[in-house]
Design an enzyme around this catalytic site. Sequence first.
Site, PDB file in Angstrom:
ATOM      1  N   HIS A 162       0.821  -1.209   0.000  1.00 30.91           N
ATOM      2  CA  HIS A 162       0.000   0.000   0.000  1.00 30.91           C
ATOM      3  C   HIS A 162       0.857   1.263   0.000  1.00 30.91           C
ATOM      4  O   HIS A 162       0.585   2.229  -0.712  1.00 30.91           O
ATOM      5  CB  HIS A 162      -0.900   0.011   1.242  1.00 30.91           C
ATOM      6  CG  HIS A 162      -1.926  -1.081   1.233  1.00 30.91           C
ATOM      7  ND1 HIS A 162      -2.670  -1.410   2.342  1.00 30.91           N
ATOM      8  CD2 HIS A 162      -2.334  -1.916   0.249  1.00 30.91           C
ATOM      9  CE1 HIS A 162      -3.489  -2.403   2.041  1.00 30.91           C
ATOM     10  NE2 HIS A 162      -3.291  -2.726   0.785  1.00 30.91           N
ATOM     11  N   ARG A 217      -6.427   3.545 -14.375  1.00 23.82           N
ATOM     12  CA  ARG A 217      -6.336   2.185 -13.830  1.00 23.82           C
ATOM     13  C   ARG A 217      -7.249   2.080 -12.610  1.00 23.82           C
ATOM     14  O   ARG A 217      -6.939   2.613 -11.551  1.00 23.82           O
ATOM     15  CB  ARG A 217      -4.897   1.867 -13.438  1.00 23.82           C
ATOM     16  CG  ARG A 217      -3.882   2.000 -14.567  1.00 23.82           C
ATOM     17  CD  ARG A 217      -2.481   1.718 -14.051  1.00 23.82           C
ATOM     18  NE  ARG A 217      -1.472   1.794 -15.075  1.00 23.82           N
ATOM     19  CZ  ARG A 217      -0.767   2.897 -15.365  1.00 23.82           C
ATOM     20  NH1 ARG A 217      -0.996   4.028 -14.684  1.00 23.82           N
ATOM     21  NH2 ARG A 217       0.142   2.887 -16.303  1.00 23.82           N
ATOM     22  N   ARG A 223     -10.092   1.832 -17.536  1.00 25.83           N
ATOM     23  CA  ARG A 223      -9.815   0.414 -17.779  1.00 25.83           C
ATOM     24  C   ARG A 223     -10.472  -0.393 -16.669  1.00 25.83           C
ATOM     25  O   ARG A 223     -10.256  -0.115 -15.483  1.00 25.83           O
ATOM     26  CB  ARG A 223      -8.308   0.145 -17.802  1.00 25.83           C
ATOM     27  CG  ARG A 223      -7.971  -1.317 -18.126  1.00 25.83           C
ATOM     28  CD  ARG A 223      -6.466  -1.539 -18.195  1.00 25.83           C
ATOM     29  NE  ARG A 223      -5.822  -1.418 -16.897  1.00 25.83           N
ATOM     30  CZ  ARG A 223      -4.509  -1.448 -16.708  1.00 25.83           C
ATOM     31  NH1 ARG A 223      -3.698  -1.569 -17.749  1.00 25.83           N
ATOM     32  NH2 ARG A 223      -3.995  -1.331 -15.493  1.00 25.83           N
ATOM     33  N   GLU A 249      -3.214  -6.336 -25.801  1.00 23.72           N
ATOM     34  CA  GLU A 249      -2.034  -6.729 -25.029  1.00 23.72           C
ATOM     35  C   GLU A 249      -1.596  -8.152 -25.345  1.00 23.72           C
ATOM     36  O   GLU A 249      -0.482  -8.544 -24.993  1.00 23.72           O
ATOM     37  CB  GLU A 249      -2.337  -6.639 -23.526  1.00 23.72           C
ATOM     38  CG  GLU A 249      -2.754  -5.263 -23.054  1.00 23.72           C
ATOM     39  CD  GLU A 249      -3.286  -5.302 -21.641  1.00 23.72           C
ATOM     40  OE1 GLU A 249      -2.534  -4.928 -20.722  1.00 23.72           O
ATOM     41  OE2 GLU A 249      -4.443  -5.707 -21.447  1.00 23.72           O
ATOM     42  N   ASN A 302       3.353  -2.707 -22.570  1.00 22.40           N
ATOM     43  CA  ASN A 302       4.080  -3.416 -21.511  1.00 22.40           C
ATOM     44  C   ASN A 302       3.878  -4.923 -21.625  1.00 22.40           C
ATOM     45  O   ASN A 302       4.832  -5.702 -21.701  1.00 22.40           O
ATOM     46  CB  ASN A 302       3.616  -2.941 -20.132  1.00 22.40           C
ATOM     47  CG  ASN A 302       3.902  -1.470 -19.902  1.00 22.40           C
ATOM     48  OD1 ASN A 302       4.533  -0.826 -20.723  1.00 22.40           O
ATOM     49  ND2 ASN A 302       3.441  -0.945 -18.788  1.00 22.40           N
ATOM     50  N   ASP A 303       2.618  -5.345 -21.613  1.00 26.50           N
ATOM     51  CA  ASP A 303       2.334  -6.780 -21.717  1.00 26.50           C
ATOM     52  C   ASP A 303       2.480  -7.278 -23.151  1.00 26.50           C
ATOM     53  O   ASP A 303       3.001  -8.373 -23.394  1.00 26.50           O
ATOM     54  CB  ASP A 303       0.919  -7.075 -21.211  1.00 26.50           C
ATOM     55  CG  ASP A 303       0.890  -7.335 -19.716  1.00 26.50           C
ATOM     56  OD1 ASP A 303       1.937  -7.718 -19.160  1.00 26.50           O
ATOM     57  OD2 ASP A 303      -0.168  -7.145 -19.105  1.00 26.50           O
ATOM     58  N   ARG A 355       9.439  -9.239 -18.509  1.00 27.46           N
ATOM     59  CA  ARG A 355      10.055  -7.904 -18.404  1.00 27.46           C
ATOM     60  C   ARG A 355      10.583  -7.604 -17.001  1.00 27.46           C
ATOM     61  O   ARG A 355      11.311  -6.625 -16.807  1.00 27.46           O
ATOM     62  CB  ARG A 355       9.061  -6.822 -18.838  1.00 27.46           C
ATOM     63  CG  ARG A 355       7.740  -6.805 -18.088  1.00 27.46           C
ATOM     64  CD  ARG A 355       6.755  -5.869 -18.797  1.00 27.46           C
ATOM     65  NE  ARG A 355       5.389  -6.021 -18.331  1.00 27.46           N
ATOM     66  CZ  ARG A 355       4.808  -5.227 -17.458  1.00 27.46           C
ATOM     67  NH1 ARG A 355       5.474  -4.224 -16.944  1.00 27.46           N
ATOM     68  NH2 ARG A 355       3.558  -5.417 -17.088  1.00 27.46           N
ATOM     69  N   CYS A 360      -0.813   3.203 -24.797  1.00 26.65           N
ATOM     70  CA  CYS A 360      -0.853   3.666 -23.410  1.00 26.65           C
ATOM     71  C   CYS A 360       0.183   2.974 -22.522  1.00 26.65           C
ATOM     72  O   CYS A 360       0.119   3.074 -21.306  1.00 26.65           O
ATOM     73  CB  CYS A 360      -2.248   3.467 -22.822  1.00 26.65           C
ATOM     74  SG  CYS A 360      -2.834   1.771 -22.832  1.00 26.65           S
TER      75      CYS A 360
END
Length: 757
Positions: free
Chosen positions: A368, A475, A511, A610, A633-634, A644, A681
């Site tokens: 967190h 997100r 998303r 992705e 990224n993915d 990655r 993105c």
Amino acid sequence: MTDLPSRPRLLLRQLHQVMAGQGSAQERLDKLVGVIARNMVAEVCSVYLTRAGNILELFATEGLKAEAVHNTRLRVGEGLVGLIAQQAAPLKLSEASEHPRFAYRPETGEELYHSLLGVPIIRSGRVHGVLVVQNIARRRYADEEVEALQTVSMVLAELLGSGDLVEPSELQDDAAAALGAPVTLDGRVLSAGIAIGTAVLHEPRVQITRLLADDVEAERDRLSAGLDQLKQDFDAMIRAMDPGGGAHREILETFRMFAHDKGWQRRIEDAILSGLSAEAAVERVQQQNRSRLSQSEDPYLRQRIQDLDDISHRLIRILTGRQRTAAYDLLPEAAVLVARTLGPAELMDYDRDRLAGVILEDGAPTAHMSIVARAMGLPVLGNVEGALGHVEAGERVILDAAEGHAYLRPSDEVRETFQQALDTRRRRLAEYTAERDLPAVTRDGVPIELLMNAGLLIDLPHLEETNAAGIGLFRTEFQFMVGSTLPRHTAQRDLYAKVLDTAGDRPVVFRTLDIGGDKPVPFLPRFEEENPVMGWRAIRIALDRPALLRHQVRALLAAGEGRVVRLMFPMVSDVAEFRAARAIVDKEVRRLEARGRPQPVRVEVGSMLEVPALAWQLPALLRETDFISIGTNDLLQFFYACDRSNGRLADRYDLLCPAVLNFLREIVHACDAVGVPVTVCGEMGGRPLEALALLGVGVRRLSVSAAAIGPIKRMIRSVDLGQVSTFLASLGDTTDHSLRPVLRAYAHDHDVALPTL
């Protein structure tokens, strides 16, 4: 030993009587192990203490050979005693010699003894030794006996810490001798950035000086009053927050719920009944929590130790009347906070204007505190082993949370180098701010839509600061990751409405939940998966648990009353998945219509791209989706079958190889051919050289971090897009590993700006 639970107070008082008696430190320690052995009905009781070099030395024993004292030594991790110290957890064995880590020491004479129960001696979160009892008979130690010995070890730890029992110089750590010399420590980047400042020790732990309860009922009353104050403190923090709250509010709501937990309170009361003061009882229960959770194979549960520490430490400070951590003092300018652990609520106590960075001995990217720190733009370096043993308050510190290093007492040369880098970064940020109103248009007149990625309410002010065209990726999972339960409909709705209100006329793309896999949430079951990023996550969970998606869609539709709502699904692998998820959205829209409820003026539904397999289904997908967002990224780690997060492969494959750029070009051209908007993105779009390549293959919309908008806009305004597109097209058939050096040379020759972030 069966009557042990009925007499712990007698044992604790006998220990203190020994300490108050006459004799040298060694004589009192010898008496102490005798008292413990008799009360635990054990033939052996031994105390091992840590010495310099991670060595455990036998300091006193009842039952083993006297000549072994100060002669028997084990490394941390060696033998059963070393294992207890290494794991900071109790160990109970009915036949010690059968354990694979058993290490026989002939000088001790311990071959007579079969059963063993050992617990770590922990003080201020560190293992300072091991307390062991042994029996000749093979026997199973009860849980009550383990807890009793843990209580004794806690008292022993405080007696050792006072210096009355053993001279502190005898327990000196190697790190102390190194103070004054420059030190470089390595760690893990939890939140990127650079900071230069003055070390401030967080010191969340209060040293408990009153361990025993003179009046059990009075201690229970103190505990009740302390819990009431703790609850009031959390209530006040929640009331002081923005009504939307976001992730911060969810964290504090979780803390408040734990403060109301009857089971936690009952365990503390039981510890008080054993003879401990209220504050010592809280510390005792938290040691049990840490021991239990640290043995869990679930990384999410292990990370929750920090949250429980945060709450327990707050309660201890209330009970002792010493609630002031460094957060309540006037911080020096550019303070670099150093702590073993730090909870999110503790982090939010600090003056953000004076806090420059954080160094932690523990920490995880998904904790967190890490999520909140990234939202605050605060550099954080975690897993810095031995940080507290090397640093002193008031010393100069350089925190390089880009490369993963902390420099303590740095040399003048190192300080000058990093100061120049920090000054340059500040100048660039000022320049980017001054350029916020300039349009993102290339030299040959092609407009580029620059959007911002976000995930917390604390991100929203950057929308105005950067003058981004909108939020291309919000997100939503952060709100779900920080709470212990599924966020309520109203909490979700309020968060989404706040985002839309802040954005005004600018578009926002939400998303839907990208949870599961490597993003665990507490309200869903955890499964061991060999490859979590390719496992049960995102839309796969949504389709298996459609009520979860409906719950979120209803909140989005409610927040978007009278506005345009844009949402997209992550990790779509085939058109059937998209079609099934969209059907849930359409059903919720029809539900509003049937009930005559207010609704958005329009709902646009898109898909993340992705998974490479989806690229070969584009014709069918583009007939059903309103827009596409490429998550590089993915997408590119799947493209290369390359993790990655694996450091060994970090430089193996380059995003700027011809195959990648040709692949992305085909996707963009397919979308353009049918008029479906496409946005990149992922992180690739947030780096100037990579963004230049994306523009060259046809991308016209980029959604990047707020910090990247200034540098990317400067690059855009310096490039002739027609020329770079022609140049890249001419390289499409090459088989080079990467076009990076070629593209960098092109940028240099054509005066294309490639500023650093």
